[in-house]
Write a protein that holds these residues in place. Sequence first.
Motif, mmCIF file in Angstrom:
data_model
loop_
_atom_site.group_PDB
_atom_site.id
_atom_site.type_symbol
_atom_site.label_atom_id
_atom_site.label_comp_id
_atom_site.label_asym_id
_atom_site.label_seq_id
_atom_site.Cartn_x
_atom_site.Cartn_y
_atom_site.Cartn_z
ATOM 1 N N GLU A 153 -36.803 -10.566 -27.638
ATOM 2 C CA GLU A 153 -37.341 -10.125 -26.358
ATOM 3 C C GLU A 153 -36.945 -8.705 -26.002
ATOM 4 O OE1 GLU A 153 -33.459 -12.312 -25.298
ATOM 5 O OE2 GLU A 153 -34.913 -12.169 -26.934
ATOM 6 N N ALA A 177 -37.782 -15.829 -26.898
ATOM 7 C CA ALA A 177 -36.720 -15.041 -26.271
ATOM 8 C C ALA A 177 -35.459 -15.882 -26.146
ATOM 9 C CB ALA A 177 -37.172 -14.554 -24.890
ATOM 10 N N LEU A 181 -37.360 -13.500 -20.244
ATOM 11 C CA LEU A 181 -38.207 -12.359 -20.562
ATOM 12 C C LEU A 181 -37.996 -11.241 -19.535
ATOM 13 C CD1 LEU A 181 -40.561 -11.163 -22.264
ATOM 14 C CD2 LEU A 181 -42.113 -12.173 -20.568
ATOM 15 N N GLU A 206 -38.893 -19.072 -23.543
ATOM 16 C CA GLU A 206 -37.633 -18.513 -23.058
ATOM 17 C C GLU A 206 -36.459 -19.415 -23.433
ATOM 18 O OE1 GLU A 206 -38.559 -15.810 -19.231
ATOM 19 O OE2 GLU A 206 -38.674 -17.968 -18.834
#
Length: 396
Positions: A153, A177, A181, A206
């Motif tokens: 990310e 990520a 993010l 995420e």
Amino acid sequence: MKHRIVVLGAGYAGAFAAGNLARRLSPADTEITVVNAVPDFVERMRLHQLAIGQDLAVRKLADVFAGTGVRLRLARVTGVDPERRTVAVTGEDGDGELTYDTLLYALGSSVARHGVPGVAEYAFDVTGRSSALRLRERLAGLGAGGTVLVVGEGLTGVETATEFAESRPDLSVALAARGELGAWLSPKARRHLRQAFDRFGITVHEHTGVEAVEPTRAIAAGGTSIPADVTVWSAGFAVDPLAAAGGLEVAGTGQIVVDRTMRSVSHPDVYAAGDCAYAIGDNGRPLPMSCASAGYTSMQATAAIIARLTGGAVPTTGLKYYGNHISLGRRDAIFQMVDDDVRSKSWYVGGRTAARLKAGVLKGAGWSIAHPTFGMPKRKRRVATAPDRAGAKAAA
């Protein structure tokens, strides 16, 4: 005998430094050689564009340095011996060795695989021209509905995911990520980033650490499977272990530890610039691996080399990280300023204005490399005396 300056690497830091040295030092006293593995200057900041199929201008290093007095040696560096002041290289002409009086180490960095299984075998990256072209070929053969997973990310991951999604809306693009993010951005810039991802239809995973890469998927922590016909690894950068193997003092990252003038703390004949330099910025923190840092450290290193060779006072150039400039495709971007503690300021510039700023930065960087001796003075500085290596070591 002329003072032999060898510059390793012709990226943003090395190419700029070689041109700056040639611009300011008299060829009657100095001999400047640049060693680079490939014949072209690589615009690393635009390799995600190359990978998705966009054509970039090719700048031959032979043309860049033509008429400057800089000698170009196309070869790969295989070893550095700072005690003997030699560099081992291999290329089309076979193995060889270069001897230097001053060495500027600017070999940059490559993708950091972090020992994750399958990354070396199955993942792609955009840290070099050859790897970007390999990815380009793979993406060109990927039909509509193909899945692309970008891992990481950071700036490279964000730029890669948005560029791919904008250029190839027929693909399903996702980003993994480890955290949130855009967590490093200000709240407004973070919203801008999320809106861009939503506009492009990019799926965000995420708090997802990828623990293995396979031919058609990535495996996240806990065994979760993420489909990916193509996995693009952008989870950080790493430097070549050549410096450490040669006996130069390095940090835990493998970067060469330098003083405020970019001089090696263990070997005063060696300077480092760009990603391979462990340089402390004006805020007391290590400079991040970035094009901006390459510019600052390159300017400081060349200023110090010139001053010490010509008997002048060594100036200090600013070593400050001002912020992040993130492309979100060709028509959108984010320019986020940071404070001295590298925390995002409350304001940012976004949209087409930021995109035009980023385009200007890229154009300016490319132009400066293509014109290495622009503004060349009529009178170049002469080397004052032969450098006292023993005295330099004592003072280091």
